[in-house]
Design an enzyme around this catalytic site. Structure first.
Site, mmCIF file in Angstrom:
data_model
loop_
_atom_site.group_PDB
_atom_site.id
_atom_site.type_symbol
_atom_site.label_atom_id
_atom_site.label_comp_id
_atom_site.label_asym_id
_atom_site.label_seq_id
_atom_site.Cartn_x
_atom_site.Cartn_y
_atom_site.Cartn_z
ATOM 1 C CG HIS A 1 49.781 41.137 45.482
ATOM 2 N ND1 HIS A 1 49.252 42.083 44.617
ATOM 3 C CD2 HIS A 1 51.090 41.016 45.157
ATOM 4 C CE1 HIS A 1 50.220 42.503 43.814
ATOM 5 N NE2 HIS A 1 51.339 41.880 44.125
ATOM 6 N NE ARG B 1 37.824 51.577 40.690
ATOM 7 C CZ ARG B 1 38.048 52.288 39.584
ATOM 8 N NH1 ARG B 1 38.312 51.682 38.441
ATOM 9 N NH2 ARG B 1 38.030 53.598 39.623
ATOM 10 C CB ILE B 2 43.712 52.062 44.576
ATOM 11 C CG1 ILE B 2 44.679 51.234 43.727
ATOM 12 C CG2 ILE B 2 44.419 52.682 45.771
ATOM 13 C CD1 ILE B 2 45.782 52.042 43.078
ATOM 14 N NE ARG C 1 39.980 56.725 43.859
ATOM 15 C CZ ARG C 1 40.455 55.614 43.291
ATOM 16 N NH1 ARG C 1 40.458 54.487 43.943
ATOM 17 N NH2 ARG C 1 40.935 55.633 42.067
ATOM 18 C CG ASN D 1 41.674 33.965 45.328
ATOM 19 O OD1 ASN D 1 42.270 33.152 46.031
ATOM 20 N ND2 ASN D 1 42.217 34.520 44.253
ATOM 21 N N GLY E 1 36.315 35.683 40.417
ATOM 22 C CA GLY E 1 35.888 35.250 41.747
ATOM 23 C C GLY E 1 36.320 33.855 42.153
ATOM 24 C CG ASN F 1 44.710 42.481 48.414
ATOM 25 O OD1 ASN F 1 43.772 42.115 47.700
ATOM 26 N ND2 ASN F 1 45.862 42.887 47.908
HETATM 27 C C1 GAR Z 1 43.977 36.684 41.792
HETATM 28 O O1 GAR Z 1 45.123 36.110 41.217
HETATM 29 C C2 GAR Z 1 44.358 37.708 42.838
HETATM 30 O O2 GAR Z 1 45.501 37.352 43.578
HETATM 31 C C3 GAR Z 1 44.638 38.909 41.962
HETATM 32 O O3 GAR Z 1 43.621 38.883 40.994
HETATM 33 C C4 GAR Z 1 43.229 37.535 40.763
HETATM 34 C C5 GAR Z 1 41.740 37.448 40.942
HETATM 35 O O4 GAR Z 1 41.274 36.187 40.572
HETATM 36 N N1 GAR Z 1 44.620 40.103 42.726
HETATM 37 C C6 GAR Z 1 45.408 41.138 42.456
HETATM 38 O O5 GAR Z 1 46.195 41.167 41.541
HETATM 39 C C7 GAR Z 1 45.235 42.311 43.405
HETATM 40 N N2 GAR Z 1 46.330 43.210 43.282
HETATM 41 P P1 GAR Z 1 39.858 35.662 41.071
HETATM 42 O O6 GAR Z 1 38.856 36.759 40.692
HETATM 43 O O7 GAR Z 1 39.629 34.407 40.303
HETATM 44 O O8 GAR Z 1 39.947 35.457 42.548
#
Ligand code: GAR
Length: 220
Positions: free
Chosen positions: A113, A95-96, A69, A18, A16, A111
């Site tokens: 990425h 999750r997709i 789902r 982000n 978490g 999102n």
């Molecule tokens: C982040 O790097 C995010 O960009 C990535 O997971 C991490 C979560 O970190 N997301 C993906 O790869 C989605 N495809 P966080 O829980 O510390 O925010």
């Protein structure tokens, strides 16, 4: 003058960081969005604690507690709507989502990425960026569409891939930019400054400046 703050639900699966960046931004009353609910599909996600520390309701909706789902997503949808959410942010939500869920929130799901999309969709993207030989990597905030990691790109931040980088070092460098990029992109959507044209997201009042070179030639 402070305008209406858009209500945002954040979906997480883990650490978490982000989410924390979004909570920190929304702590400013002038920020155009507030985080109304945080939902995790995993009970052990540290992000749940971050939400509680910020005084934001945190809910676990465990995917493995549902027979399908669809049932899992209906529960998420209901929790978001119960919290009055207008926008959904995926922040490390692993999750997709089905087209049915995505279509219930048209151009309203973001999102983040950790790659410069459309390069490196899916998983392990930082390691794959290093292995590819790319000298620039980064992160992307995009609008979620039914196709994985393919929706209109709202914003990107680039970082160099350095010669001695391993996956961990590059991941940390990208993550620092994720924390800057996501609050900015959410603010643009919340302010109504994003227009979707085909697969492009056009943001009013922003402009790119200069070129980005990596490695940077001497003297530049
Ligand atoms: C982040 O790097 C995010 O960009 C990535 O997971 C991490 C979560 O970190 N997301 C993906 O790869 C989605 N495809 P966080 O829980 O510390 O925010």
């Amino acid at each position: 003058m402070i305008g209406v703050r858009r209500r945002v639900g954040v979906l997480i699966s883990g650490r978490g960081s982000n989410l924390q960046a979004l909570l920190d931004a929304a702590a400013d009353p002038a920020y155009p969005a507030e985080i109304s609910v945080v939902i995790s599909n995993r009970a052990d996600a540290y992000g749940l604690q971050r939400a509680r520390d910020a005084g934001v309701p945190a809910t676990v909706i465990a995917h493995d507690a549902f027979a399908s789902r669809d049932a899992f997503e209906i529960a998420i949808d209901a929790a978001l709507r119960a919290a009055g959410c207008e926008i959904v942010c995926l922040a490390g939500f692993m999750r997709i989502l089905t087209p049915e869920f995505v279509n219930r929130w048209p151009n309203r799901i973001l999102n983040i990425h950790p790659s410069l999309l459309p390069a490196f969709t899916g998983l392990h993207v930082q390691r794959r960026a290093i292995e590819s030989g790319a000298t620039i990597a980064g992160c992307t905030v995009h609008v979620v569409t039914p196709d994985l990691d393919s929706g209109p790109i709202l914003a990107q931040a680039a970082v160099p891939v350095l010669a001695d980088d391993d996956e961990r070092a590059l991941t940390a460098r990208i993550l620092e930019q994720e924390h800057r990029l996501y609050p900015a992109a959410l603010a643009w959507l919340a302010e109504g400054r994003v227009r979707i044209d085909g697969n492009r997201a056009l943001v009013t009042g922003t402009e790119a400046s200069g070129a980005l070179l990596s490695p940077r030639p001497e003297g530049l």
